[in-house]
Design a protein around this motif. Structure first.
Motif, PDB file in Angstrom:
ATOM      1  N   LEU A 180       0.812  -1.213   0.000  1.00 45.86           N
ATOM      2  CA  LEU A 180       0.000   0.000   0.000  1.00 45.86           C
ATOM      3  C   LEU A 180       0.848   1.268   0.000  1.00 45.86           C
ATOM      4  CD1 LEU A 180      -2.687  -1.059   2.653  1.00 45.86           C
ATOM      5  CD2 LEU A 180      -2.881  -1.159   0.164  1.00 45.86           C
ATOM      6  N   LEU A 181       1.887   1.312   0.835  1.00 48.46           N
ATOM      7  CA  LEU A 181       2.702   2.514   0.969  1.00 48.46           C
ATOM      8  C   LEU A 181       4.033   2.132   1.606  1.00 48.46           C
ATOM      9  CD1 LEU A 181       2.768   5.670   0.737  1.00 48.46           C
ATOM     10  CD2 LEU A 181       1.925   5.728   3.097  1.00 48.46           C
ATOM     11  N   SER A 182       5.132   2.756   1.151  1.00 44.77           N
ATOM     12  CA  SER A 182       6.472   2.522   1.707  1.00 44.77           C
ATOM     13  C   SER A 182       7.147   3.850   1.981  1.00 44.77           C
ATOM     14  CB  SER A 182       7.329   1.697   0.747  1.00 44.77           C
ATOM     15  OG  SER A 182       6.782   0.417   0.553  1.00 44.77           O
ATOM     16  N   GLY A 183       8.070   3.829   2.941  1.00 48.05           N
ATOM     17  CA  GLY A 183       8.828   5.035   3.265  1.00 48.05           C
ATOM     18  C   GLY A 183       9.930   4.731   4.252  1.00 48.05           C
ATOM     19  N   SER A 184      10.951   5.622   4.294  1.00 49.73           N
ATOM     20  CA  SER A 184      12.080   5.475   5.215  1.00 49.73           C
ATOM     21  C   SER A 184      11.832   6.335   6.444  1.00 49.73           C
ATOM     22  CB  SER A 184      13.381   5.897   4.545  1.00 49.73           C
ATOM     23  OG  SER A 184      13.653   5.068   3.425  1.00 49.73           O
ATOM     24  N   GLY A 185      12.213   5.817   7.580  1.00 54.72           N
ATOM     25  CA  GLY A 185      12.043   6.550   8.820  1.00 54.72           C
ATOM     26  C   GLY A 185      11.599   5.630   9.926  1.00 54.72           C
ATOM     27  N   SER A 186      11.271   6.250  11.051  1.00 55.03           N
ATOM     28  CA  SER A 186      10.869   5.456  12.208  1.00 55.03           C
ATOM     29  C   SER A 186       9.356   5.286  12.307  1.00 55.03           C
ATOM     30  CB  SER A 186      11.394   6.110  13.490  1.00 55.03           C
ATOM     31  OG  SER A 186      10.868   7.434  13.608  1.00 55.03           O
ATOM     32  N   TRP A 187       8.580   5.959  11.449  1.00 52.03           N
ATOM     33  CA  TRP A 187       7.137   5.798  11.470  1.00 52.03           C
ATOM     34  C   TRP A 187       6.582   6.012  10.062  1.00 52.03           C
ATOM     35  CZ3 TRP A 187       4.211   9.963   9.930  1.00 52.03           C
ATOM     36  CH2 TRP A 187       4.849  11.213   9.923  1.00 52.03           C
ATOM     37  N   LEU A 188       5.376   5.435   9.830  1.00 53.60           N
ATOM     38  CA  LEU A 188       4.720   5.517   8.517  1.00 53.60           C
ATOM     39  C   LEU A 188       3.212   5.484   8.728  1.00 53.60           C
ATOM     40  CD1 LEU A 188       4.998   5.525   5.388  1.00 53.60           C
ATOM     41  CD2 LEU A 188       4.906   3.018   5.496  1.00 53.60           C
ATOM     42  N   ASP A 189       2.532   6.521   8.206  1.00 52.56           N
ATOM     43  CA  ASP A 189       1.074   6.594   8.306  1.00 52.56           C
ATOM     44  C   ASP A 189       0.439   6.328   6.941  1.00 52.56           C
ATOM     45  OD1 ASP A 189       1.151   7.141  10.959  1.00 52.56           O
ATOM     46  OD2 ASP A 189       0.876   9.308  10.746  1.00 52.56           O
ATOM     47  N   PHE A 190      -0.698   5.631   6.974  1.00 51.56           N
ATOM     48  CA  PHE A 190      -1.483   5.381   5.752  1.00 51.56           C
ATOM     49  C   PHE A 190      -2.941   5.636   6.100  1.00 51.56           C
ATOM     50  CE2 PHE A 190      -3.981   2.448   3.068  1.00 51.56           C
ATOM     51  CZ  PHE A 190      -3.642   2.974   1.826  1.00 51.56           C
ATOM     52  N   ARG A 191      -3.641   6.374   5.231  1.00 50.44           N
ATOM     53  CA  ARG A 191      -5.029   6.760   5.522  1.00 50.44           C
ATOM     54  C   ARG A 191      -5.965   6.159   4.477  1.00 50.44           C
ATOM     55  NH1 ARG A 191      -7.819   9.845   8.859  1.00 50.44           N
ATOM     56  NH2 ARG A 191      -9.665  10.974   8.160  1.00 50.44           N
ATOM     57  N   ILE A 192      -7.116   5.679   4.951  1.00 49.85           N
ATOM     58  CA  ILE A 192      -8.158   5.125   4.093  1.00 49.85           C
ATOM     59  C   ILE A 192      -9.412   5.975   4.276  1.00 49.85           C
ATOM     60  CG2 ILE A 192      -9.547   3.100   3.510  1.00 49.85           C
ATOM     61  CD1 ILE A 192      -7.410   1.359   4.757  1.00 49.85           C
ATOM     62  N   GLU A 193      -9.890   6.577   3.204  1.00 49.14           N
ATOM     63  CA  GLU A 193     -11.108   7.377   3.239  1.00 49.14           C
ATOM     64  C   GLU A 193     -12.301   6.541   2.770  1.00 49.14           C
ATOM     65  OE1 GLU A 193     -11.290  10.346   4.383  1.00 49.14           O
ATOM     66  OE2 GLU A 193      -9.195  11.006   4.462  1.00 49.14           O
ATOM     67  N   ASN A 194     -13.431   6.702   3.485  1.00 47.53           N
ATOM     68  CA  ASN A 194     -14.680   6.045   3.090  1.00 47.53           C
ATOM     69  C   ASN A 194     -14.455   4.553   2.828  1.00 47.53           C
ATOM     70  OD1 ASN A 194     -17.396   5.793   2.391  1.00 47.53           O
ATOM     71  ND2 ASN A 194     -17.042   6.344   0.248  1.00 47.53           N
ATOM     72  N   ILE A 195     -14.032   3.855   3.854  1.00 51.85           N
ATOM     73  CA  ILE A 195     -13.681   2.443   3.712  1.00 51.85           C
ATOM     74  C   ILE A 195     -14.891   1.611   3.318  1.00 51.85           C
ATOM     75  CG2 ILE A 195     -14.062   1.880   6.154  1.00 51.85           C
ATOM     76  CD1 ILE A 195     -11.540   0.106   5.943  1.00 51.85           C
ATOM     77  N   GLN A 196     -14.680   0.652   2.424  1.00 47.61           N
ATOM     78  CA  GLN A 196     -15.735  -0.229   1.940  1.00 47.61           C
ATOM     79  C   GLN A 196     -15.444  -1.676   2.322  1.00 47.61           C
ATOM     80  OE1 GLN A 196     -18.604   1.003   0.440  1.00 47.61           O
ATOM     81  NE2 GLN A 196     -17.676   2.961   1.066  1.00 47.61           N
ATOM     82  N   ALA A 197     -16.414  -2.546   2.042  1.00 41.71           N
ATOM     83  CA  ALA A 197     -16.275  -3.954   2.440  1.00 41.71           C
ATOM     84  C   ALA A 197     -15.083  -4.613   1.767  1.00 41.71           C
ATOM     85  CB  ALA A 197     -17.556  -4.711   2.103  1.00 41.71           C
ATOM     86  N   SER A 198     -14.718  -4.142   0.569  1.00 40.85           N
ATOM     87  CA  SER A 198     -13.574  -4.748  -0.128  1.00 40.85           C
ATOM     88  C   SER A 198     -12.255  -4.493   0.584  1.00 40.85           C
ATOM     89  CB  SER A 198     -13.490  -4.205  -1.553  1.00 40.85           C
ATOM     90  OG  SER A 198     -13.383  -2.782  -1.552  1.00 40.85           O
ATOM     91  N   ALA A 199     -12.223  -3.530   1.528  1.00 40.75           N
ATOM     92  CA  ALA A 199     -10.993  -3.224   2.261  1.00 40.75           C
ATOM     93  C   ALA A 199     -10.848  -4.078   3.506  1.00 40.75           C
ATOM     94  CB  ALA A 199     -10.965  -1.746   2.637  1.00 40.75           C
ATOM     95  N   GLN A 200     -11.723  -5.041   3.683  1.00 42.38           N
ATOM     96  CA  GLN A 200     -11.631  -5.941   4.837  1.00 42.38           C
ATOM     97  C   GLN A 200     -10.537  -6.966   4.598  1.00 42.38           C
ATOM     98  OE1 GLN A 200     -15.213  -7.524   6.988  1.00 42.38           O
ATOM     99  NE2 GLN A 200     -14.633  -9.437   5.988  1.00 42.38           N
ATOM    100  N   GLY A 201      -9.673  -7.184   5.595  1.00 34.60           N
ATOM    101  CA  GLY A 201      -8.595  -8.156   5.457  1.00 34.60           C
ATOM    102  C   GLY A 201      -7.529  -7.950   6.514  1.00 34.60           C
ATOM    103  N   VAL A 202      -6.317  -8.401   6.204  1.00 36.79           N
ATOM    104  CA  VAL A 202      -5.181  -8.338   7.132  1.00 36.79           C
ATOM    105  C   VAL A 202      -4.230  -7.238   6.673  1.00 36.79           C
ATOM    106  CG1 VAL A 202      -3.238  -9.598   8.101  1.00 36.79           C
ATOM    107  CG2 VAL A 202      -5.393 -10.785   7.681  1.00 36.79           C
ATOM    108  N   TYR A 203      -3.939  -6.307   7.584  1.00 39.88           N
ATOM    109  CA  TYR A 203      -3.001  -5.217   7.312  1.00 39.88           C
ATOM    110  C   TYR A 203      -1.695  -5.505   8.062  1.00 39.88           C
ATOM    111  CZ  TYR A 203      -6.811  -2.610   5.190  1.00 39.88           C
ATOM    112  OH  TYR A 203      -7.835  -2.218   4.360  1.00 39.88           O
ATOM    113  N   SER A 204      -0.565  -5.483   7.348  1.00 46.60           N
ATOM    114  CA  SER A 204       0.747  -5.801   7.922  1.00 46.60           C
ATOM    115  C   SER A 204       1.695  -4.627   7.729  1.00 46.60           C
ATOM    116  CB  SER A 204       1.336  -7.053   7.274  1.00 46.60           C
ATOM    117  OG  SER A 204       0.475  -8.159   7.432  1.00 46.60           O
ATOM    118  N   CYS A 205       2.439  -4.304   8.795  1.00 44.28           N
ATOM    119  CA  CYS A 205       3.515  -3.327   8.698  1.00 44.28           C
ATOM    120  C   CYS A 205       4.840  -4.085   8.710  1.00 44.28           C
ATOM    121  CB  CYS A 205       3.459  -2.341   9.868  1.00 44.28           C
ATOM    122  SG  CYS A 205       4.837  -1.168   9.864  1.00 44.28           S
TER     123      CYS A 205
END
Length: 534
Positions: free
Chosen positions: A204-229
């Motif tokens: 979904l998103l990659s970056g260098s550093g000690s933290w990483l934020d990812f935002r989902i707007e208006n989440i739908q049923a298709s976004a159901q699943g396992v999220y891994s960092c």
């Protein structure tokens, strides 16, 4: 532990070696409590088709991960019943907080993978038919390093609510923020990845550093699943990850739908309550029965517990509705009421159509046509043609004979009771001789009746009939007014100045009044009336 320390020292020695080949002296203090074991998850997915036509999927995971083993139904929908077996033994997930859970779509969710989870899994799905799906799970080999294990990776998903087993859920349409952080040196590459029903791991998103934020707007049923960092350390070339399962709940704005279905016994009926467009499974109940988790719930009711005007209600509740809140649907029961003309007439050899309308019953009634006091069921054929146009039920009788005359019943029945409409059919003969005779009799009766009326009128007026200037009177005694020029009778004269003028300019100047002697009352009296001056 010796193996752990040896491998750790070897790793540090390799990292400290320069390009010139010289070796730097490094002092390492190894303690068992600071050594950590890291399991790298590559999430390799391969699929192959066996000779029997079933699909077999191979998955690779690491200890500590969350794994979804899919149950592929071939696009035939959600299984009604799913049973998972591992190495031939059925998986039991009946504990209060199971690590292995069968989801609504049939997938097997494994929390915090351990090496013992490796093996061959078989999914048996019950659809309108039955289907089997093979999944092979392998647990990756372990890598050892001194520090920076998965416990140093922190993730958060908000706003979301945690279930007892650690799974998070949110409502459809929400906006979520996913945060991943890790304290390590040197800095590392952080990546958010998502694995849904397709079992593929998408970045979904990659970056260098000690933290990483990812935002989902208006989440739908298709976004159901396992999220891994996943955090990758470029120095040690190691990757650690932390996974969280997120469910997307949703509830329909519509109310449940109440419907009915007939049964073989007309005194019973099956009511069905259905509420689709919600997740997870809602709870339904009919009347005062206990709530049951189901998308569709049916109940069988007897005529003895139903009555006219009664409302049969289905209630539904869902986690997103809030405590004590429900949605519902209901059916108000009504007896059938067939309507139509109670009498019909037809000429012999013609066709006739009897009509009956029934549109008020709930549940809708079963309407049939029957004949005679015995109510013999009418079977459609060349003689009788049955048809329907919405709520209108028609019976057409072809080539009517005198035998077709009689009573016909339009019979409507629903679980509340039976009501009938009686229609009496009259068949008339079509002979032309009979028609002429009827017309002749009618004309003769008309002539005779007219003659009688005229004769009676003349008879009642016989005492005052006048023919021209001659009048016939039948009075016992009376006065006669006449205008005469004779001097033979006693004359009373009086001027009448107010008489109107005659149209030709003349005037009446004399009025003569004489009385007929009473001795002549027994005979016919005549009076001649003359007007002078005309």
């Amino acid at each position: 532990m010796k193996i752990v320390a040896t491998l750790a020292l070897l790793q540090l020695w390799i990292s400290a070696t320069g390009e010139s080949g010289s070796t730097q002296k490094i002092q390492v203090s190894v303690k068992p409590q600071i050594s950590s074991v890291f399991f790298f998850s590559s999430h390799l997915v391969t699929a192959r088709v066996s000779g029997s036509g079933s699909t077999e999927t191979a998955l690779s995971a690491s200890p500590g991960d969350i794994v979804l083993l899919p149950c592929d139904t071939g696009g035939e929908g959600t299984p009604l019943l799913t049973k998972w077996l591992k190495n031939g033994h059925e998986i039991n997930s009946s504990s209060s907080a199971p690590r292995l859970t069968v989801l609504q779509n049939g997938s097997l969710n494994i929390q915090q993978v351990i090496p013992e989870d490796e093996g061959s899994y078989l999914c048996n799905a019950t659809l309108p038919g039955s289907k089997s799906f093979q999944v092979t799970l392998s647990v990756n080999a372990l890598y050892v390093f001194i520090s920076g294990g998965s416990e140093n990776v922190s993730t958060s998903i908000s706003p979301a609510t945690a279930l007892p087993n650690g799974t998070l859920f949110t409502s459809r349409g929400s906006s979520l923020t996913l945060n991943c952080s890790r304290s390590s040196y040197p800095s590392q590459q952080l990546t958010w990845a998502f694995r849904g029903d397709s079992s593929s791991n998408d970045s979904l998103l990659s970056g260098s550093g000690s933290w990483l934020d990812f935002r989902i707007e208006n989440i739908q049923a298709s976004a159901q699943g396992v999220y891994s960092c996943m955090a990758h350390n470029p120095v040690s070339n190691q990757t650690v990850s932390k996974s969280t399962e997120l469910l997307v709940y949703y509830v329909s704005d519509r109310h449940p739908e109440c419907s009915w279905a007939p049964t073989q016994d007309p005194s019973h009926i099956q009511f069905t309550c259905t509420w689709l467009g919600v997740y997870p499974t809602p709870e339904l109940r009919w009347e005062d029965d206990p709530f049951e988790p189901a998308y569709s719930l049916s109940v069988m009711m007897n005529r003895s517990v139903l009555s006219e005007g009664q409302s049969v209600r289905c209630a539904a509740r869902h986690l997103l509705l809030g405590p004590g809140k429900e949605k519902s649907c209901s059916l108000t029961l009504k007896l059938p009421y067939p309507e139509g003309e109670p009498m019909a007439a037809v000429l012999e050899a013609d066709n006739v159509t009897l009509k009956c309308t029934e549109a008020v019953s709930t549940p809708p009634a079963n309407t049939t046509w029957r004949k005679g006091q015995e109510q013999v069921y009418i079977v459609p054929g060349s003689k009788y043609i049955l048809s329907e146009e919405g709520p209108v039920f028609k019976l057409t009788i072809v080539n009517v004979t005198k035998d077709d005359e009689g009573i016909y019943f339009c019979r409507s029945e629903n679980p509340l009771g039976v009501r009938e409409l009686e229609v009496y059919l009259t068949v008339k003969r079509t002979s032309s001789a009979y028609t002429g005779a009827v017309i002749g009799i009618f004309i003769a009766a008309l002539v005779v009746g007219s003659t009688v009326i005229v004769a009676k009128t003349v008879y009642n007026s016989r005492h005052r009939i006048c023919l021209g200037n001659l009048c016939f009177l039948d009075d016992e005694e009376g006065d006669v007014l006449s205008l005469v020029e004779s001097d033979d009778e006693q004359i009373f004269q009086d001027a009448v100045p107010q008489l109107p003028p005659i149209t030709n300019g003349g005037h009446t100047t004399l009025v003569q009044i004489h009385r007929i002697p009473s001795s002549r009352t027994s005979s016919q009296q005549f009076a001649l009336c003359f007007f002078s001056g005309l």
